[in-house]
Write an enzyme that holds these catalytic residues in place. Structure first.
Site, PDB file in Angstrom:
ATOM      1  N   HIS A   1       0.786  -1.309   0.069  1.00 52.95           N
ATOM      2  CA  HIS A   1       0.108  -0.199  -0.013  1.00 52.95           C
ATOM      3  C   HIS A   1       0.859   1.297   0.078  1.00 52.95           C
ATOM      4  CE1 HIS A   1      -3.461   2.538   0.520  1.00 52.95           C
ATOM      5  NE2 HIS A   1      -3.866   2.201   1.967  1.00 52.95           N
TER       6      HIS A   1
ATOM      7  N   HIS B   1      -1.834  -2.247 -10.147  1.00 55.80           N
ATOM      8  CA  HIS B   1      -2.845  -1.554  -9.354  1.00 55.80           C
ATOM      9  C   HIS B   1      -4.128  -2.612  -9.297  1.00 55.80           C
ATOM     10  CE1 HIS B   1      -5.779   1.218  -7.512  1.00 55.80           C
ATOM     11  NE2 HIS B   1      -4.580   1.957  -7.221  1.00 55.80           N
TER      12      HIS B   1
ATOM     13  N   ASP C   1       2.996   5.828  -6.815  1.00 57.30           N
ATOM     14  CA  ASP C   1       4.088   6.051  -6.160  1.00 57.30           C
ATOM     15  C   ASP C   1       5.455   5.725  -6.819  1.00 57.30           C
ATOM     16  OD1 ASP C   1       2.873   5.587  -3.320  1.00 57.30           O
ATOM     17  OD2 ASP C   1       2.096   3.557  -3.927  1.00 57.30           O
TER      18      ASP C   1
END
Ligand code: COA
Length: 379
Positions: free
Chosen positions: A221, A260, A311
């Site tokens: 995460h 994802h 990210d």
């Protein structure tokens, strides 16, 4: 890639929300109906924070009041500063955030859940998360007890100013601002769902956010931005990266910052933050970080049809801003407190305890065995 996996609640609709849409038609992201690209191009993080906490974009006077309130709430109570001094110097900064949040909740408990107490707690945390991180950092790194106030109105500018002890260049402030906008909200992701579960028990705001921070920490995460930086740093050149990534894929390693659960074609936040990574790379005269990152991106697409998520290029942006890697996930907290808060309020407004069921796969009913007759357990 093999057939679609089951488990992990993938594809399960676990409730209703009016806060955010993720991956409609496989790509989009909206906060309260506004497209993320418009928000990232035309608003500030404070605008977006207000939108998430209060339901609509602020008019000028509301924005000024909100910003002023946040600026006035940046100081930490002495007992919290003392706690931060006792968190070990080698602790992970996410542990600092979790501990700081929990301690603030003990010192300044949410006054009431229906009369604005939750909003006051949300603003307090939004204002003071950067202070907690920076206070702990300077105390342990430089032996200094820094003041956590600054004249910077924006959270982004304030954070960079406190970290580096100087006003940030405008491009750095804006890059950080955009990254906070992009990280602010993402529907029923793991940490937000955690916060909603805690809220559904009628627990207090600080407990819900403390639980969410613990969930965000994991590398599947929020921790992925740090893991992505650690991966990129392993390679000196794009060619090195190509060899290393091919090896990793052959070992079936997960490449952090890619893929994802919900998006199927691309992460709409990635191109936005990638543009900032490129701009900061050009400004810094960088010939390593951005080219290595781009080569990894190309390879992951060519070999696995996997795209970078937010990210991956955020890691590069934060590096160009001079932020230590272990602070990357805490910055996610600095931003996501807004989305978590919006979901806690939404859960409270129409609450039912979240308590799912499980398929039992354990032993069939069996006779009780008294202690003297048991076989040793394999431990
Ligand atoms: N690197 C390599 N392979 C990946 C991958 C990655 N980053 N992400 C997914 N895959 C592959 C898996 O190995 C799996 O392949 P298989 O079916 O041949 O075993 C397949 O894609 C499905 O992956 P899975 O982990 O089951 O999907 P998920 O929906 O549970 O996971 C993530 C979603 C985000 C957890 C996953 O893509 C991941 O671990 N990414 C890296 C961590 C990350 O960047 N997290 C931040 C998310 S915003």
């Amino acid at each position: 890639m093999s057939e679609k996996k089951t488990g992990g609640l993938a594809g399960v609709v676990a409730g209703k929300t009016a806060v955010c849409t993720v991956g409609k038609e496989g790509v989009g992201l909206t906060y309260r109906g506004y497209d993320i690209a418009d928000l990232a191009a035309q608003t500030t993080f404070e605008d977006v924070a207000f939108l998430l906490l209060y339901g609509s974009l602020p008019v000028e006077s509301q924005l000024a009041d909100f910003t002023g309130r946040l600026m006035s709430m940046r100081e930490l109570p002495p007992a919290l500063r003392d706690t931060l001094e006792r968190v070990p110097a080698d602790a992970h900064p996410m542990d600092v955030m979790r501990t700081g949040c929990s301690m603030l909740g003990a010192l300044e408990p949410e006054s009431d859940q229906t009369g604005g107490g939750g909003h006051r707690a949300a603003e307090r945390l939004l204002a003071s998360f950067p202070s907690m991180l920076i206070y702990w950092h300077h105390f342990h790194r430089n032996g200094r007890r820094v003041k956590t106030l600054s004249d910077e109105p924006s959270v982004a500018g304030h954070f960079l100013h406190l970290l580096h002890g100087a006003q940030p260049p405008e491009s750095h402030r804006r890059a950080m601002d955009v990254s906070l906008i992009l990280y602010a909200e993402h529907e029923f992701n793991a940490s937000t769902f955690t916060a909603r579960i805690a809220a559904s028990t009628l627990s207090d705001f600080y407990s819900a956010i403390t639980a969410a921070i613990g969930t965000l920490k994991g590398p599947l995460h929020g921790g992925a931005n740090e893991a992505a930086m650690e991966l990129i740093e392993r390679f000196k050149t794009p060619d090195d990266a190509e060899i290393g990534i091919l090896d990793a894929l052959a070992r079936k390693d997960k490449i952090m910052g890619f893929g994802h659960r919900v998006y199927t074609h691309c992460d709409p936040r990635s191109d936005i933050i990638k543009q900032w990574a490129k701009q900061l790379s050009d400004e810094a005269g960088d010939s390593w970080l951005y080219p290595v990152s781009e080569r990894i991106e190309k390879l992951m697409w060519d070999r696995k049809k996997l795209f970078p998520n937010l990210d991956f290029y955020s890691a590069g942006v934060y590096r160009f801003l001079g932020i230590p890697t272990p602070m990357f996930t805490p910055l996610f907290v600095v931003s996501r407190i807004t989305g978590w808060a919006a979901h806690v309020f939404e859960q409270r407004a129409d609450n039912r305890l979240i308590r799912p069921a499980a398929d039992y796969v354990g032993p069939a009913p069996r006779a009780f065995v008294p202690i003297g007759h048991r076989k040793p357990a394999a431990v």
